[in-house]
Design a protein around this motif. Structure first.
Motif, PDB file in Angstrom:
ATOM      1  N   ARG A 527       6.938  20.400  -1.710  1.00  0.00           N
ATOM      2  CA  ARG A 527       7.069  19.822  -3.042  1.00  0.00           C
ATOM      3  C   ARG A 527       6.047  20.356  -4.039  1.00  0.00           C
ATOM      4  O   ARG A 527       5.920  19.816  -5.139  1.00  0.00           O
ATOM      5  N   THR A 528       5.297  21.392  -3.679  1.00  0.00           N
ATOM      6  CA  THR A 528       4.270  21.922  -4.571  1.00  0.00           C
ATOM      7  C   THR A 528       4.597  23.346  -4.994  1.00  0.00           C
ATOM      8  O   THR A 528       4.971  24.175  -4.167  1.00  0.00           O
ATOM      9  N   VAL A 529       4.468  23.611  -6.298  1.00  0.00           N
ATOM     10  CA  VAL A 529       4.626  24.961  -6.834  1.00  0.00           C
ATOM     11  C   VAL A 529       3.481  25.215  -7.809  1.00  0.00           C
ATOM     12  O   VAL A 529       2.877  24.273  -8.341  1.00  0.00           O
ATOM     13  N   ALA A 530       3.182  26.486  -8.017  1.00  0.00           N
ATOM     14  CA  ALA A 530       2.162  26.873  -9.000  1.00  0.00           C
ATOM     15  C   ALA A 530       2.866  27.518 -10.185  1.00  0.00           C
ATOM     16  O   ALA A 530       3.581  28.512 -10.023  1.00  0.00           O
ATOM     17  N   LEU A 531       2.690  26.942 -11.347  1.00  0.00           N
ATOM     18  CA  LEU A 531       3.314  27.434 -12.565  1.00  0.00           C
ATOM     19  C   LEU A 531       2.208  27.868 -13.522  1.00  0.00           C
ATOM     20  O   LEU A 531       1.393  27.042 -13.956  1.00  0.00           O
ATOM     21  N   ASN A 532       2.175  29.176 -13.764  1.00  0.00           N
ATOM     22  CA  ASN A 532       1.135  29.760 -14.633  1.00  0.00           C
ATOM     23  C   ASN A 532      -0.273  29.362 -14.191  1.00  0.00           C
ATOM     24  O   ASN A 532      -1.145  29.021 -14.998  1.00  0.00           O
ATOM     25  N   GLY A 533      -0.472  29.387 -12.868  1.00  0.00           N
ATOM     26  CA  GLY A 533      -1.793  29.138 -12.305  1.00  0.00           C
ATOM     27  C   GLY A 533      -2.141  27.678 -12.103  1.00  0.00           C
ATOM     28  O   GLY A 533      -3.182  27.371 -11.519  1.00  0.00           O
ATOM     29  N   THR A 534      -1.270  26.757 -12.549  1.00  0.00           N
ATOM     30  CA  THR A 534      -1.517  25.327 -12.364  1.00  0.00           C
ATOM     31  C   THR A 534      -0.587  24.786 -11.293  1.00  0.00           C
ATOM     32  O   THR A 534       0.612  25.075 -11.301  1.00  0.00           O
ATOM     33  N   SER A 535      -1.152  24.010 -10.363  1.00  0.00           N
ATOM     34  CA  SER A 535      -0.372  23.466  -9.267  1.00  0.00           C
ATOM     35  C   SER A 535       0.300  22.168  -9.699  1.00  0.00           C
ATOM     36  O   SER A 535      -0.342  21.289 -10.288  1.00  0.00           O
ATOM     37  N   TYR A 536       1.589  22.049  -9.406  1.00  0.00           N
ATOM     38  CA  TYR A 536       2.351  20.843  -9.720  1.00  0.00           C
ATOM     39  C   TYR A 536       3.001  20.322  -8.442  1.00  0.00           C
ATOM     40  O   TYR A 536       3.536  21.090  -7.653  1.00  0.00           O
ATOM     41  N   HIS A 537       2.977  19.004  -8.302  1.00  0.00           N
ATOM     42  CA  HIS A 537       3.489  18.367  -7.090  1.00  0.00           C
ATOM     43  C   HIS A 537       4.597  17.403  -7.498  1.00  0.00           C
ATOM     44  O   HIS A 537       4.346  16.389  -8.143  1.00  0.00           O
ATOM     45  N   LEU A 538       5.842  17.736  -7.140  1.00  0.00           N
ATOM     46  CA  LEU A 538       6.972  16.885  -7.515  1.00  0.00           C
ATOM     47  C   LEU A 538       7.129  15.748  -6.518  1.00  0.00           C
ATOM     48  O   LEU A 538       6.905  15.959  -5.330  1.00  0.00           O
ATOM     49  N   PRO A 539       7.555  14.556  -7.016  1.00  0.00           N
ATOM     50  CA  PRO A 539       7.782  14.196  -8.420  1.00  0.00           C
ATOM     51  C   PRO A 539       6.467  13.977  -9.152  1.00  0.00           C
ATOM     52  O   PRO A 539       5.454  13.666  -8.535  1.00  0.00           O
ATOM     53  N   MET A 601      13.126  17.288 -10.665  1.00  0.00           N
ATOM     54  CA  MET A 601      13.697  18.598 -10.381  1.00  0.00           C
ATOM     55  C   MET A 601      13.098  19.625 -11.335  1.00  0.00           C
ATOM     56  O   MET A 601      12.922  19.356 -12.522  1.00  0.00           O
ATOM     57  N   LEU A 602      12.779  20.789 -10.782  1.00  0.00           N
ATOM     58  CA  LEU A 602      12.286  21.915 -11.568  1.00  0.00           C
ATOM     59  C   LEU A 602      13.127  23.129 -11.210  1.00  0.00           C
ATOM     60  O   LEU A 602      13.262  23.464 -10.028  1.00  0.00           O
ATOM     61  N   TYR A 603      13.718  23.758 -12.227  1.00  0.00           N
ATOM     62  CA  TYR A 603      14.582  24.918 -12.002  1.00  0.00           C
ATOM     63  C   TYR A 603      14.089  26.076 -12.876  1.00  0.00           C
ATOM     64  O   TYR A 603      13.918  25.925 -14.096  1.00  0.00           O
ATOM     65  N   VAL A 604      13.838  27.197 -12.247  1.00  0.00           N
ATOM     66  CA  VAL A 604      13.340  28.376 -12.964  1.00  0.00           C
ATOM     67  C   VAL A 604      14.192  29.573 -12.572  1.00  0.00           C
ATOM     68  O   VAL A 604      14.364  29.863 -11.380  1.00  0.00           O
ATOM     69  N   ALA A 605      14.729  30.271 -13.569  1.00  0.00           N
ATOM     70  CA  ALA A 605      15.507  31.483 -13.338  1.00  0.00           C
ATOM     71  C   ALA A 605      14.780  32.651 -14.000  1.00  0.00           C
ATOM     72  O   ALA A 605      14.314  32.535 -15.141  1.00  0.00           O
ATOM     73  N   GLU A 606      14.677  33.770 -13.300  1.00  0.00           N
ATOM     74  CA  GLU A 606      13.869  34.897 -13.776  1.00  0.00           C
ATOM     75  C   GLU A 606      14.324  35.395 -15.142  1.00  0.00           C
ATOM     76  O   GLU A 606      13.507  35.724 -16.003  1.00  0.00           O
ATOM     77  N   TYR A 607      15.635  35.412 -15.381  1.00  0.00           N
ATOM     78  CA  TYR A 607      16.125  36.026 -16.618  1.00  0.00           C
ATOM     79  C   TYR A 607      15.754  35.221 -17.864  1.00  0.00           C
ATOM     80  O   TYR A 607      15.697  35.750 -18.968  1.00  0.00           O
ATOM     81  N   SER A 608      15.474  33.901 -17.695  1.00  0.00           N
ATOM     82  CA  SER A 608      15.091  33.093 -18.850  1.00  0.00           C
ATOM     83  C   SER A 608      13.618  32.694 -18.819  1.00  0.00           C
ATOM     84  O   SER A 608      13.112  32.156 -19.797  1.00  0.00           O
ATOM     85  N   GLN A 616       7.403  39.772 -24.088  1.00  0.00           N
ATOM     86  CA  GLN A 616       6.144  39.617 -23.375  1.00  0.00           C
ATOM     87  C   GLN A 616       6.358  38.855 -22.072  1.00  0.00           C
ATOM     88  O   GLN A 616       7.214  37.984 -21.984  1.00  0.00           O
ATOM     89  N   THR A 617       5.562  39.179 -21.085  1.00  0.00           N
ATOM     90  CA  THR A 617       5.630  38.515 -19.782  1.00  0.00           C
ATOM     91  C   THR A 617       4.359  37.705 -19.592  1.00  0.00           C
ATOM     92  O   THR A 617       3.285  38.265 -19.379  1.00  0.00           O
ATOM     93  N   GLY A 618       4.478  36.398 -19.670  1.00  0.00           N
ATOM     94  CA  GLY A 618       3.296  35.551 -19.547  1.00  0.00           C
ATOM     95  C   GLY A 618       3.482  34.385 -18.609  1.00  0.00           C
ATOM     96  O   GLY A 618       2.540  33.663 -18.308  1.00  0.00           O
ATOM     97  N   ASN A 619       4.709  34.147 -18.134  1.00  0.00           N
ATOM     98  CA  ASN A 619       4.973  33.051 -17.212  1.00  0.00           C
ATOM     99  C   ASN A 619       5.028  33.557 -15.780  1.00  0.00           C
ATOM    100  O   ASN A 619       5.554  34.653 -15.514  1.00  0.00           O
ATOM    101  N   GLN A 620       4.542  32.772 -14.844  1.00  0.00           N
ATOM    102  CA  GLN A 620       4.579  33.143 -13.433  1.00  0.00           C
ATOM    103  C   GLN A 620       4.797  31.880 -12.595  1.00  0.00           C
ATOM    104  O   GLN A 620       4.212  30.831 -12.862  1.00  0.00           O
ATOM    105  N   LEU A 621       5.663  31.986 -11.597  1.00  0.00           N
ATOM    106  CA  LEU A 621       5.917  30.882 -10.678  1.00  0.00           C
ATOM    107  C   LEU A 621       5.681  31.345  -9.247  1.00  0.00           C
ATOM    108  O   LEU A 621       6.188  32.394  -8.838  1.00  0.00           O
ATOM    109  N   VAL A 622       4.898  30.564  -8.482  1.00  0.00           N
ATOM    110  CA  VAL A 622       4.622  30.871  -7.086  1.00  0.00           C
ATOM    111  C   VAL A 622       4.868  29.609  -6.270  1.00  0.00           C
ATOM    112  O   VAL A 622       4.384  28.528  -6.624  1.00  0.00           O
ATOM    113  N   ALA A 623       5.639  29.722  -5.204  1.00  0.00           N
ATOM    114  CA  ALA A 623       5.906  28.605  -4.300  1.00  0.00           C
ATOM    115  C   ALA A 623       5.503  29.023  -2.894  1.00  0.00           C
ATOM    116  O   ALA A 623       6.177  29.844  -2.265  1.00  0.00           O
ATOM    117  N   ASN A 624       4.361  28.512  -2.425  1.00  0.00           N
ATOM    118  CA  ASN A 624       3.858  28.842  -1.095  1.00  0.00           C
ATOM    119  C   ASN A 624       3.786  30.348  -0.862  1.00  0.00           C
ATOM    120  O   ASN A 624       4.235  30.870   0.159  1.00  0.00           O
TER     121      ASN A 624
END
Length: 885
Positions: A527-539, A601-608, A616-624
């Protein structure tokens, strides 16, 4: 049936015919077979209603022709009989018994709902568009409803015989049903099973809606029950979900579907199929000769996503009537379905001409029905500038270090599995914009086709010629062979990591640390992902994302609130670089702004994710350790060795979360993480938020003018009060509460049970119209009757009750006659109607849910007065929650 039968089971008349054919109606008595679980013809229900032959049978009941032996009237007798849960052998007994001990509770619970529905519908007797309920009872271990006998055919058979109808004919035919259903909705009841086989067309052309009853409130946790409720083509998507948000809009969909069937000649496509790709043509785009305005109104009623639909029958009828007056008005309720290739200036009918109305699916069900059967969309291809045809090169295994910007591949995300759109405005969903391609780049090989989010460009992808496909395949095989030879025969680019190297090269060409599969398997937090270097824990609270710089794409959502137990799904958040989607739920007791709701729920698609005008490329998502846009499927399988693979999707599930990883080729290009809101640790409500004082809104003039009847007062020897009453108005005069919820959530209604003495009990609905949770004692009673005696659970015996209007007597139980009351109402110029001869219904403030129903006896003397208030859509079923615990 033997030839000495003394009455005909069809017409229930005495018959002495020696040849077994009824001399009255011609029914072949000898040929009628009585099945073991049917009541034997001639049986009596309530010692009054004689049972005849079976008229029909379904999953919830058996309907017999019958005769009222007191009034000598033909009636219909509906017996509650849950097929598969109960049985009967009439040779032994007429009693119904549960087939398994585990079925008894389910049968008993739903039998009570069957009777409860009958009690309510009895108030609508002789409503023009609804079958009349005359009586009901419990007997033979089950329950019975006695209804008026309707002589006609159901709409399904009527259409099969007559063919399709003109739009004017169809609307006129269904108008009585729609108007009556509007009044039923005002009392908080929804039908949930409207279709042509539940509408009767009488011989004189009138129509009546059938089968209010068990199907409305049967627990959807029972698969048998669920399968009966759903009518493919007529059931909206929320009926497929155990927690689907249902209301008047649910019946609007079914009515629009029925109109569609009448006009077009076929039922609409199933709503779950339409969620993935909506190919349903509007009536105006068929050969049915349907005017555009009527077509638009029907299609808005058939909107797959609930917020896009008419929210009540009143507005649906208003637009239908307007469409009949101005049939060529294309601007009326335009078709706003999301259609690839339809720009902002597209005409409303462009959607049907395009033939693809893509709506990405919801699913508490976990999948999209028949999604695999729908042809996958081709990736969008950006137009290239005119130039000489360049011979395509095989795809390189690595990205060049300083390559020019390449066109992004068309999106191939995991199909979204929630049906509702981004809410907050009534505008069409935004089309998604495909990235621009440089003019001089050679055409790239297309990625494998799979379900895609609608591309903003609307351009369809080009098919590669066969020679090019063969060339690419040969080139790829050559590259793989070369890589295998360099790596000692291993096809894995991570073989060096297995031998101790700290770096590995992914198939996409970027360097990243290889996941430690053993550690991942034992210690990953799904349930944890890192979005732009910040860790988020759903819900988690939505405010966490807002604090990090994300904002609602739709600015109107910043001021929007969410009622308790409600949710919004697939809401777009944006920052300066791109877009993500979230779903929100309100698990509190109070109405909350969206910023205070919970992200489930968090949904991220590369094209958007990185899609902005500066590229510019400034967003990054990392899951484990898995990075969107670079990690491979092999990387994910190391992190999640037990992941389930389905083509280009990997799915990982735990007891409270689900992670779906979508791939384009071998590169991770979408991540969808959903988590149960209860995992947040807030499953138990915060009772400190419940208001313990009388709501301040009760002193607000606007509030009172919306929910109360300030001009009316009821007086008797035991009760004197304004309208409506509060629960505490009854407890103040000696009624005691036997059962009630601990609180009433915001904008909800729940049952409260009261007792005065051994013979005086009440089951009332207490409503909370405010935005905060309150104590039940402050609940407004939405429906209660006062009469000379208590005939129903919601009727209080007050034989000397007087109704006052602006402090002047208007009617008194046991004394006032119908003509006396009508004369006074005429002087007051108050809107009224007569549902039937012994009733007067008053609408003092228009048809806004507030009404008074006056019931008279055969001598036209007032028997009872029923007070009805607006009905909140959220029913707080605390009793089922107690049972679950």
């Amino acid at each position: 049936m033997s030839s000495n039968q003394r009455f005909c089971p069809n017409c229930l008349a005495q018959s002495e015919s020696p040849n077994g054919v009824c001399e009255h109606c011609g029914f072949a008595i000898n040929s009628y077979t009585v099945l073991p679980h049917h009541l034997i013809p001639g049986s009596l229900v309530k010692q009054r209603y004689q049972v005849g032959r079976v008229l029909g049978e379904g999953g919830f009941g058996i309907t017999y022709v019958g005769r009222d032996t007191v009034l000598n009237l033909k009636v219909a007798i509906k017996e509650f009989y849950m097929a598969g849960y109960v049985n009967r052998n009439h040779d032994a007994s007429a009693t119904v018994f549960a087939t398994l001990s585990t079925h008894q509770n389910t049968f008993t619970r739903n039998k009570e709902k069957f009777l409860s529905e009958a009690r309510v519908l009895a108030h609508f007797y002789e409503e023009p568009g609804i079958v009349g309920v005359r009586d009901f009872c419990e007997e033979n271990g089950t329950a019975y409803i006695i209804m008026d006998f309707l002589d006609g055919v159901n709409l399904k058979d009527y259409l099969d015989r007559k063919g399709r109808l003109s739009p004017d004919e169809a609307v006129a035919l269904l108008m009585p049903v729609m108007r009556s259903l509007q009044r039923v909705h005002a009392d908080g009841i929804i039908h949930r099973d409207i279709s042509p086989d539940n509408i009767m067309v009488l011989e004189d052309g009138r129509t009546k809606l059938l089968d209010f009853g068990a199907a409305r409130e049967v627990s959807q946790t029972d698969i048998k029950s669920l399968s009966v409720i759903l009518k493919p083509g007529y059931a909206p998507e929320e009926q497929y979900r155990s927690k689907g948000h249902q209301g008047p809009w649910t019946d609007v969909y079914a009515l629009a579907a029925t109109l569609y069937r009448c006009i077009v000649g076929v039922a609409p496509d199933d709503s779950m199929e339409r969620m993935y790709r909506d190919l349903l043509p509007a009536p105006a785009d068929t050969d049915a000769a349907c005017p555009i305005a009527i077509s638009n109104v029907i299609m808005k009623g058939l909107a797959v996503r609930q917020p896009d639909r008419y929210q009540d029958i009143g507005t649906f009828l208003t637009d239908l009537e307007q469409a009949l007056r101005t049939p060529d008005d294309a601007a009326l309720a335009p078709d706003r379905r999301s259609v690839p290739g339809s720009g902002a200036g597209s005409a409303p009918r462009a959607a049907a001409e395009n033939g693809d109305h893509t709506v990405l699916a919801d699913a508490a069900t976990g999948y999209t029905v028949l999604a695999d059967a729908v042809p996958a969309a081709q990736p969008a291809a950006a137009p290239a500038a005119p130039q000489a045809t360049a011979k395509p090169e095989p795809p390189a295994p690595q990205k060049p270090a300083a390559a020019p910007v390449q066109p992004k591949p068309a999106a191939q995300p995991i199909p979204k599995t929630d049906a509702a759109p981004k809410t907050g405005t009534d505008t069409a969903p935004k089309a998604d914009t495909a990235p621009k391609a440089p003019a001089a780049q050679p055409e790239q090989p297309a990625a494998p086709a799979q379900p895609v989010k609608p591309a903003k460009s609307g351009k369809s992808g080009k098919k590669l010629p066969l020679w090019l496909v063969i060339l690419i395949v040969v080139a790829v095989i050559s590259v793989i062979g070369a890589v295998m030879s360099l790596s000692g025969g291993s096809t894995s680019s991570h073989s060096s990591a297995a031998s101790g190297s700290s770096q590995s090269t992914s198939a996409s060409g970027s360097d990243q640390a290889a996941p430690d599969s053993s550690a991942a398997a034992s210690g990953t937090d799904l349930r944890t992902v890192a979005l732009n270097g910040t860790s988020y824990h759903l819900p988690m609270p939505a405010q966490q994302l807002l604090d990090a710089g994300w904002v609602f794409e739709d600015a109107a959502l910043e001021d929007q609130t969410l009622a308790p137990k409600d949710d919004l799904i697939y809401i777009a958040l944006i920052n300066e670089y791109g877009t993500i989607d979230i779903s929100l739920t309100n698990s509190s007791l109070n109405t909350l702004p969206l910023s205070e709701c919970t992200v489930t729920m968090l949904y991220v698609a590369e094209y958007s994710f990185n899609d902005n005008y500066l590229e510019q490329t400034g967003n990054q998502l990392v899951a484990n350790g898995l990075t969107l846009g670079t990690s491979t499927m092999e990387d994910a399988q190391k992190v999640y060795p037990d992941a389930q693979s389905s083509g280009t999707t990997l799915t990982v599930e735990s007891s409270d979360a689900k992670l779906e990883l979508g791939y384009s080729g071998d590169v991770l290009n979408s991540v969808r993480l959903s988590a149960d809101a209860a995992a947040q640790g807030t499953a138990a409500p915060d009772l400190s938020t419940v208001s313990t004082e009388r709501p301040a809104e009760y002193g607000d003039e606007t509030f009172i003018s919306t929910y109360a009847m300030p001009d009316f007062t009821i007086q008797s020897s035991v009760l004197s009060s304004g309208i409506p009453l509060l629960v505490e108005d009854l407890t103040n005069i000696g009624w005691t509460i036997e059962r009630q919820p601990d609180y009433l959530p915001a904008n909800s209604v729940a049952y409260v049970y009261l007792r005065y003495d051994v013979r005086s009990t009440l089951k009332i609905r207490a409503a909370n119209y405010t935005g905060n949770a309150i104590l039940p004692q402050y609940g407004i009673i939405t429906g209660i009757s006062f009469g000379s005696e208590a005939l129903h659970d919601d009727q209080m015996a007050t034989p000397d009750l007087q109704l006052l209007y602006q402090d002047q007597p208007l009617a008194q139980v046991g004394q006032s006659t119908k003509s006396d009351v009508q004369a006074k109402l005429l002087d007051l110029n108050m809107a009224t109607e007569e549902p039937f001869d012994t009733q007067l219904k008053l609408y003092p403030y228009g048809d806004d849910g507030r009404s008074l129903l006056l019931n008279f006896d055969q001598d036209n003397v007032l028997l009872s007065i029923t007070v009805n208030c607006p009905f909140p859509m959220y029913i707080y079923n605390y009793e089922s929650e107690e049972a679950a615990q």
